[in-house]
Motif scaffolding. Structure first.
Motif, short mmCIF file in Angstrom:
data_model
loop_
_atom_site.label_atom_id
_atom_site.label_comp_id
_atom_site.label_asym_id
_atom_site.label_seq_id
_atom_site.Cartn_x
_atom_site.Cartn_y
_atom_site.Cartn_z
N TYR A 83 -45.90 86.80 54.91
CA TYR A 83 -44.67 87.59 54.85
C TYR A 83 -44.39 88.41 56.11
O TYR A 83 -43.43 89.17 56.15
N PHE A 238 -57.92 82.89 48.92
CA PHE A 238 -57.41 83.54 47.71
C PHE A 238 -55.88 83.51 47.64
O PHE A 238 -55.30 83.72 46.58
N ALA A 239 -55.21 83.28 48.77
CA ALA A 239 -53.75 83.27 48.80
C ALA A 239 -53.18 81.88 48.54
O ALA A 239 -51.97 81.68 48.57
N LYS A 240 -54.04 80.91 48.27
CA LYS A 240 -53.57 79.53 48.07
C LYS A 240 -52.71 79.41 46.81
O LYS A 240 -52.85 80.18 45.88
N LEU B 180 -54.97 77.18 40.32
CA LEU B 180 -56.36 77.52 40.65
C LEU B 180 -56.58 79.02 40.78
O LEU B 180 -57.49 79.60 40.19
N MET B 181 -55.70 79.69 41.56
CA MET B 181 -55.92 81.12 41.81
C MET B 181 -55.62 81.97 40.57
O MET B 181 -56.20 83.03 40.39
N LEU B 228 -58.74 89.41 44.14
CA LEU B 228 -57.89 89.05 45.28
C LEU B 228 -57.05 87.80 45.00
O LEU B 228 -56.04 87.57 45.66
N ALA B 229 -57.47 87.01 44.03
CA ALA B 229 -56.72 85.78 43.72
C ALA B 229 -55.33 86.10 43.19
O ALA B 229 -54.49 85.21 43.10
N ILE B 230 -55.08 87.36 42.86
CA ILE B 230 -53.73 87.74 42.46
C ILE B 230 -52.75 87.43 43.60
O ILE B 230 -51.56 87.21 43.36
N MET B 231 -53.27 87.37 44.83
CA MET B 231 -52.41 87.04 45.98
C MET B 231 -51.88 85.61 45.85
O MET B 231 -50.72 85.34 46.20
N GLY B 232 -52.71 84.70 45.36
CA GLY B 232 -52.26 83.32 45.16
C GLY B 232 -51.18 83.25 44.09
O GLY B 232 -50.22 82.47 44.20
N VAL B 234 -49.13 85.73 43.30
CA VAL B 234 -47.93 86.34 43.90
C VAL B 234 -47.22 85.31 44.77
O VAL B 234 -45.99 85.16 44.69
N ASN B 235 -47.97 84.60 45.60
CA ASN B 235 -47.34 83.62 46.49
C ASN B 235 -46.62 82.53 45.71
O ASN B 235 -45.50 82.12 46.06
N THR B 236 -47.25 82.05 44.65
CA THR B 236 -46.62 81.02 43.81
C THR B 236 -45.34 81.56 43.17
O THR B 236 -44.31 80.87 43.12
#
Lengths: 249, 250
Positions: A83, A238-240, B180-181, B228-232, B234-236
């Motif tokens: 972002y 983790f951002a995947k 997955l995340m 931290l996988a909450i970032m994945g 959020v991105n989705t």
């Protein structure tokens, strides 16, 4: 309504929906990162962070930056590369500090009655801000790891100096020389934390006297660089947004 | 003109995209409940929680444990069962607006999950530190553990799984497979609860003192990273919502 149609009926509604979701996303990201970061930090560096008599010139200075640069690096990896938001490290550290301050007031003081000037958390914000600024200006993960990571380690002790200095003045008590912080620990007895497990000023490096803190900070900065690299890639993982098959056959 | 009037009437009757009442009530539910729990700890931690062999410990703390365990199993079964039972079997044919509405509901669940993680992983976990470093433990079921491990952790697990189930059963975005995340973000923090087994087993060797950075605790650290996988997720969500909002306006 065709599949190509929007879910909103006007641009104004689209903006409103977008802003509302921004706040909900920010709250969730903030609290989830806060929770994960806090449990990580309290169990890898917590003892040095809980008590002023653990905040020494050697292990506190060494351990705290190394274990705390983790989540800032990971959150930066998501917020900047996805972002272009150069606030990942600051957001992560603000979350951690908020969780810590709430706890020190409501539980360390409110439940077990330790004074707040014995249980205040370490200050991590100066390093986090520099980490974000280096990323913003350089736009490079390598530069941020090397320059930002080193700054993060080196700035920790100076960043905490204003609050810890008054507690590091020497006092003589019952014929013993100690710091005011040591004296706090002596008076506020923690039955579950006896003196023999307190890890401060270990080793012969303390005989270097004034050099202990800078040498420890420099070592911490070196390891922080490496940890930054590692956690940057953790953050990317983790951002995947990948899916895996849910076909059980 | 008539068609426009009908459209306006339909809009007025339509449910709002974001149910603010549910969002606020959900937030307050956790806040009020945990404020009560903190009050209970303050009153009965010192007066009845220091000696696990005392009759008052059984009254105020072990009974609390038994009650909360039963309520958690009942709540999890009812909530997860209801979410699954009422799943949308034609999820791919919903309108974009209905999809957006469901994303908002999903985000209410995610806000609650973040909120529950804060209370469990931050508030009650560090609180456990000051209790153990101050009080010598004589049982696995200390007052702080009865709240931290057996109340606040199950609550965020129940919330997280409910959020995942909502997404999986009602949103087209999550029909491509298992995200997955999302699974890491739910199962990782869940694994902190089974890790209590390791923690308690270890503490039967070292009962008398508490070093919070002891390697015995690193299981909690490892699974805490999964937040931290909450970032994945959020991105989705951002990708899905961008698609929904950027299509041609109706």
């Amino acid at each position: 309504m065709s599949a190509s149609q929007s879910a909103v009926r006007s641009r104004a509604e689209a903006v409103q929906v977008s802003r509302t979701l921004d706040w909900m996303i920010l709250f969730t990201l903030f609290t989830a990162v806060l929770g994960g970061y806090h449990i990580h930090y309290m169990l890898t560096g917590g003892d040095w962070d809980f008590w002023s008599d653990w905040k020494d010139r050697r292990l506190w200075v060494t351990v705290a930056p190394i274990v705390s640069i983790t989540f800032p690096a990971a959150v930066q990896a998501c917020l900047w590369w996805r972002y272009r938001l150069p606030i990942g490290a600051t957001v992560a550290v603000l979350g951690l500090l908020l969780g810590e301050w709430i706890n020190r007031y409501l539980n360390f003081w409110g439940w077990t009655y330790f004074p707040v000037n014995f249980v205040f958390p370490s200050q991590l914000l100066p390093g986090a801000i520099v980490l974000d600024v280096v990323l913003m200006l350089g736009g490079s993960m390598t530069l941020t790891a090397v320059v930002g990571g080193m700054a993060y380690g080196l700035l920790f002790y100076p960043g905490n100096w204003p609050v810890i200095a008054p507690l590091h003045v020497p006092v003589e008590y019952n014929g013993m020389m100690m710091t005011l912080a040591d004296l706090q620990g002596y008076h506020y007895v923690r039955t579950g934390t006896p003196e023999y497990i307190r890890m401060v000023e270990k080793g012969t490096l303390r005989t270097f006297g004034k050099d202990v803190a800078p040498v420890s900070a420099f070592f911490s900065a070196f390891v922080s660089i490496i940890i930054y690299f590692l956690w940057h890639f953790f953050g990317r993982w983790f951002a995947k947004t990948d899916f895996i098959s849910d076909d059980a056959s | 003109m008539a068609a426009t009037t009908e459209s306006v009437k339909a809009d007025a009757a339509e449910a709002p995209l974001l149910n603010k009442r549910n969002l606020i009530l959900g937030f307050l539910l956790y806040l009020v409940f945990y404020s009560f729990i903190r009050w209970y700890e303050g009153v009965y931690g010192w007066s009845a929680g220091l000696d696990s062999f005392a009759p008052e410990f059984e009254t105020y703390w072990m009974n609390m444990l038994y009650i909360e365990l039963v309520l958690e199993v009942v709540t999890a079964s009812a909530l997860w069962g209801w979410l699954w039972k009422t799943r949308d079997r034609k999820v791919m044919s919903i309108t974009p607006r209905e999809e957006l509405r469901r994303h908002f509901t999903h985000w209410i669940w995610l806000v609650m999950y973040g909120w529950a993680i804060y209370w469990g992983a931050s508030y009650f976990t560090e609180q456990d530190g000051t209790w153990h470093q101050t009080i010598v433990r004589d049982t696995d079921f200390t007052p702080s553990h009865i709240i931290e491990f057996y109340l606040s952790y199950p609550i965020y697990i129940i919330t997280g799984v409910a959020s995942f189930l909502y997404a999986k059963t009602r949103l087209p975005t999550y029909q491509q497979g298992l995200h997955l995340m999302y699974m890491v973000a739910v199962i990782g923090p869940f694994m902190i609860l089974p890790n209590v087994g390791l923690n308690e087993w270890g503490h039967t060797f070292w009962f008398m003192e508490e070093l919070f950075v002891a390697p015995l605790h690193y299981g909690f650290v490892f699974f805490g990273w999964a937040a931290l996988a909450i970032m994945g997720v959020v991105n989705t969500e951002v990708i899905a919502l961008t698609k929904l909002l950027k299509k041609d306006l109706a």
